[in-house]
Write an enzyme that holds these catalytic residues in place. Structure first.
Site, PDB file in Angstrom:
ATOM      1  N   ASP A 480       0.817  -1.217   0.000  1.00 42.15           N
ATOM      2  CA  ASP A 480       0.000   0.000   0.000  1.00 42.15           C
ATOM      3  C   ASP A 480       0.853   1.271   0.000  1.00 42.15           C
ATOM      4  O   ASP A 480       0.340   2.357  -0.278  1.00 42.15           O
ATOM      5  CB  ASP A 480      -0.903   0.009   1.235  1.00 42.15           C
ATOM      6  CG  ASP A 480      -1.656  -1.296   1.400  1.00 42.15           C
ATOM      7  OD1 ASP A 480      -2.817  -1.369   1.005  1.00 42.15           O
ATOM      8  OD2 ASP A 480      -1.042  -2.258   1.911  1.00 42.15           O
ATOM      9  N   PRO A 484       4.474   6.140  -3.927  1.00 39.95           N
ATOM     10  CA  PRO A 484       5.470   7.195  -4.145  1.00 39.95           C
ATOM     11  C   PRO A 484       6.707   6.720  -4.893  1.00 39.95           C
ATOM     12  O   PRO A 484       7.447   7.543  -5.443  1.00 39.95           O
ATOM     13  CB  PRO A 484       5.832   7.632  -2.711  1.00 39.95           C
ATOM     14  CG  PRO A 484       4.657   7.238  -1.881  1.00 39.95           C
ATOM     15  CD  PRO A 484       4.160   5.975  -2.494  1.00 39.95           C
ATOM     16  N   HIS A 524      -2.819  -1.819   4.806  1.00 32.73           N
ATOM     17  CA  HIS A 524      -1.856  -2.891   5.057  1.00 32.73           C
ATOM     18  C   HIS A 524      -2.315  -4.200   4.432  1.00 32.73           C
ATOM     19  O   HIS A 524      -1.885  -5.278   4.851  1.00 32.73           O
ATOM     20  CB  HIS A 524      -1.647  -3.104   6.568  1.00 32.73           C
ATOM     21  CG  HIS A 524      -1.043  -1.932   7.269  1.00 32.73           C
ATOM     22  ND1 HIS A 524      -1.787  -0.857   7.689  1.00 32.73           N
ATOM     23  CD2 HIS A 524       0.242  -1.652   7.604  1.00 32.73           C
ATOM     24  CE1 HIS A 524      -0.989   0.030   8.265  1.00 32.73           C
ATOM     25  NE2 HIS A 524       0.252  -0.425   8.222  1.00 32.73           N
TER      26      HIS A 524
END
Length: 734
Positions: A480, A484, A524
């Protein structure tokens, strides 16, 4: 536009004696700079005059930035590394590239030395004796900062271990880019201390300094005191946006927030000043192995790019910038030194003739062979056959998480160039799943270490590590949190081998715990394989048991390409009911499984097969255990094909299984809509249509944006053995 003075380094840096550290350029250096500055200016002029030809492909030139770029090039050594940006054609000339070579890339010709016609002008990738090494450079503005810092990080690591960064000849031998030879992974044992201290130069525009990923790079450079120079070229523009619109401070002021990053300002349009200041920067980094940022103020005299022209938005600003043109400033300086106007004019005419001749040659050069368009998506794999003992005599069973731990331990023990990093993998914890337990204590904090919360750096730095010969195993703490890092994965890692025409494959192993079980909740529990599988140029591996984990992890490490290893958290400890078989006999050290080979996790009964009463479940990860549990209600009727690797996909095994059984269920943990599983089902339907006795069935999670925290809601959303059994019952009765 002001031209700031050149203050010294911050007070924490004590300059060496001026005669040694800041010697002004001599006459020959100045004449060389003038010739190359003229060359860069003539290139820009020729491109503009011939824009009907040159404008076919987008390009930018150094016009106005030539002085600082040439000064930087003159201080680089063949043992150094560089990450230029798209406006750095003068820097490339300063390194010794010819106008002809640059024009081959401009016009996307087959002999373009950087990419073979695959990427833009000013996007070099160079592995050539006598030159600094320049890995793949993308056009994602500012994204070069992380791979460049990764190069410096790799250099610092290799130096800390008494190893040498891999040089040109060693890398060529190791990769053997012209054959299918297996890389020699023991080369590092013979490294010797470098004769000179290599430096990484990262060139970047001031507008890109506002990128968050640049801050990640600077943070790691100061945290680990890395040998890198950030050369920031500031022309006050970011396409059509002015500096006042884009930033509250310039790069020099911004860098003050990074304690331990030494800073310099320089008039980047003055060659003398630029040469002296960069001499200081290079000497400091070579001597201290710490980072420096040089902020160079430059005029922008050309277009942003050939597609965004200056007359559309510059107005009076262009006239102000012309007054700072570095070429007439150097011209006047040379006249002042006693060099005649006639001599400079002759030099100019020679340059103009060379550029014109090279332009004609480049125009006449052949384009790339269209038949090669698909070459170099990947470098040849290192592992092509299963090898080693999968079930050695006397070996005990091992949990999947421990199989991964042991595989990494064996790699670190065998390959001194290997290192492991990510959030919480170092120190006492050794990973939130204990998947790296005690490795930092065993191998030291420079080799197994924690990073800041910087997924972009974790992923993108591996490209730089690979370029210098370090071999990184990194971890994203949960799937998760991978988002980025996707910019670096897509722009820097996945495209490198293809866009450099095979020169720079990126060896990178990225471990990613995935999957839902027992109330992990929305951040998660994610499964991300379908997103990853839309990225060409990376491999995606998904083991479902301990033996496969150990063999695939080692093969992924040895592979010279970027590999994402997805590890289901619910299989780590075999605590989820039905997953007991994920715990297997531990293979011997050195055991490998080639990527791209599926395995039959459960075979159908031959008698049921003879009767035509069977089907196959094509799946991976947790799906293997849902299918095996569900199949108990259909004794001998269900084969389970475990894909193990999702890219490259063993579609031969898929087609064979379909043709044997004629009924297929594709099972995934992901939401089904627009997923890898749905795509695979469509492909099966297309290629195996005449062998099918039923439509291809599919089962996945509900099409929702997240997995709920409550375990009852989670169970309702995800596939279960009961849901799989219902689908199998319908399929077998079809």
């Amino acid at each position: 536009m002001s031209t700031p003075s050149n203050p010294p380094f911050e007070s924490s840096f004590t300059p060496q004696p001026a005669a040694r550290l800041a010697e002004a350029p001599d006459r020959n250096t100045l004449l060389r700079a003038y010739r190359l500055m003229r060359t860069a200016a003539e290139l820009a002029h020729l491109y503009e005059e011939n824009k009907a030809v040159t404008g076919r492909y987008v390009h930018a030139t150094a016009r106005g930035h030539e002085a600082i770029q040439l000064a930087a090039a003159f201080h680089l050594r063949p043992t150094d590394y560089a990450a230029p940006y798209y406006r750095d054609d003068a820097l490339l000339l300063g390194l010794g590239l010819t106008p002809y070579e640059l024009m081959l890339q401009l016009m996307a010709k087959g002999n373009d030395p950087f990419s073979g016609g695959r990427t833009y002008y000013g996007h070099p990738a160079l592995r050539r004796s006598g030159f600094p090494l320049i890995p793949h450079q993308s056009s994602a503005t500012g994204m070069q900062a992380i791979p460049a810092t990764g190069m410096a990080h790799g250099l610092k690591y290799l130096e800390s271990q008494g190893l040498r960064s891999v040089g040109l000849e060693t890398l060529n031998a190791e990769l053997d880019l012209t054959s299918n030879a297996t890389p020699n992974h023991s080369l590092s044992a013979s490294y010797s201390a470098p004769a000179t201290s290599p430096v990484v130069l990262c060139s970047i525009g001031d507008g890109a300094m506002t990128e968050g990923e640049v801050s990640e790079a600077l943070q790691m450079a100061v945290l680990h005191q890395l040998p890198i120079i950030y050369l920031v070229q500031d022309n006050d523009w970011g396409i059509s946006a002015t500096s006042r619109e884009m930033r509250a401070m310039d790069a020099y002021e911004f860098a003050a927030g990074f304690k331990g990053l030494h800073r310099l300002r320089v008039d980047g349009a003055d060659f003398n000043n630029s040469y002296v200041v960069l001499a200081k920067a290079f000497e400091y980094v070579r001597r201290t192995r710490g980072p420096v940022l040089v902020h160079a103020k430059c005029p922008l005299l050309g277009h942003h790019t050939s597609g965004v022209r200056r007359e559309w938005y510059r107005g009076d600003n262009l006239a102000a910038h012309v007054l700072l043109d570095p070429l007439p400033r150097l011209h006047q300086h040379l006249l002042h030194l006693g060099i005649s106007e006639a001599e400079l004019q002759q030099l100019t005419e020679e340059v103009r003739a060379l550029v014109a001749t090279d332009f004609q040659r480049a125009q006449a050069a052949p384009g790339p062979d269209p038949a090669t368009f698909a070459d170099h998506e990947f470098a040849p794999p290192a592992v092509t056959e299963e090898a080693g003992e999968r079930t050695p005599n006397g070996a005990a069973k091992v949990l999947m998480v421990d199989a991964a731990l042991h595989a990494v331990d064996e790699i670190l023990s065998e390959f001194p160039e290997a290192l492991l990093y990510g959030q919480d993998v170092g120190g006492e914890l050794g990973g939130v799943f204990r998947e790296a337990a005690l490795l930092a204590k065993k191998y030291g904090d420079t080799r197994v270490f924690n990073t800041p919360i910087q997924e972009a750096y974790i992923v993108g730095s591996t490209a730089g590590m690979s370029a210098v010969g370090a071999k990184a195993i990194v971890e994203i703490q949960f799937a998760d949190y991978i988002w980025p890092g996707l910019n670096q994965l897509v722009e820097e890692l996945s495209k490198s081998c293809y866009l450099t025409n095979g020169q720079f494959p990126v060896q990178s192993l990225i471990r990613v715990p995935v999957g839902a079980y027992g109330g992990g909740g929305p951040y998660h529990s994610g499964s991300v394989e379908s997103t990853l599988l839309t990225i060409r140029g990376i491999k995606v591996v998904y083991p479902s048991n301990a033996a496969d984990m150990k063999g695939l992890l080692r093969a992924a490490f040895l592979d010279p390409n970027p590999v994402v290893l997805l590890e289901h958290k619910g299989l780590y400890w075999s605590k989820v009911p039905g997953t007991e078989d994920a715990k297997t006999i531990e293979p011997a050290a050195g055991y490998v499984i080639p990527l791209g080979k599926a395995a039959i996790a459960q075979a159908a009964d031959p008698e049921q097969l003879r009767r035509g009463a069977t089907c196959v479940v094509i799946t991976y990860g947790m799906g293997v255990y849902w299918a095996k549990t569900a199949s108990r209600a259909f004794a001998g009727q269900v084969e389970v094909l475990d894909l193990r690797t999702l890219n490259p996909l063993d579609f031969d095994a898929v087609e064979m299984a379909v043709r044997i059984h004629s009924k297929v269920l594709v099972l995934t943990e992901e939401p089904l809509m627009n997923s890898f599983a749905e795509s695979l089902a469509g492909r099966i339907q297309r290629t195996c249509f005449w062998e099918l006795d039923a439509p291809v069935f599919m089962l996945g999670a509900a099409n929702l944006p997240a997995i709920a925290l409550n375990v009852d809601l989670e169970r309702q959303m995800l596939p279960t053995a009961e849901k799989v059994a219902a689908a199998l019952d319908e399929l077998l009765k079809f």
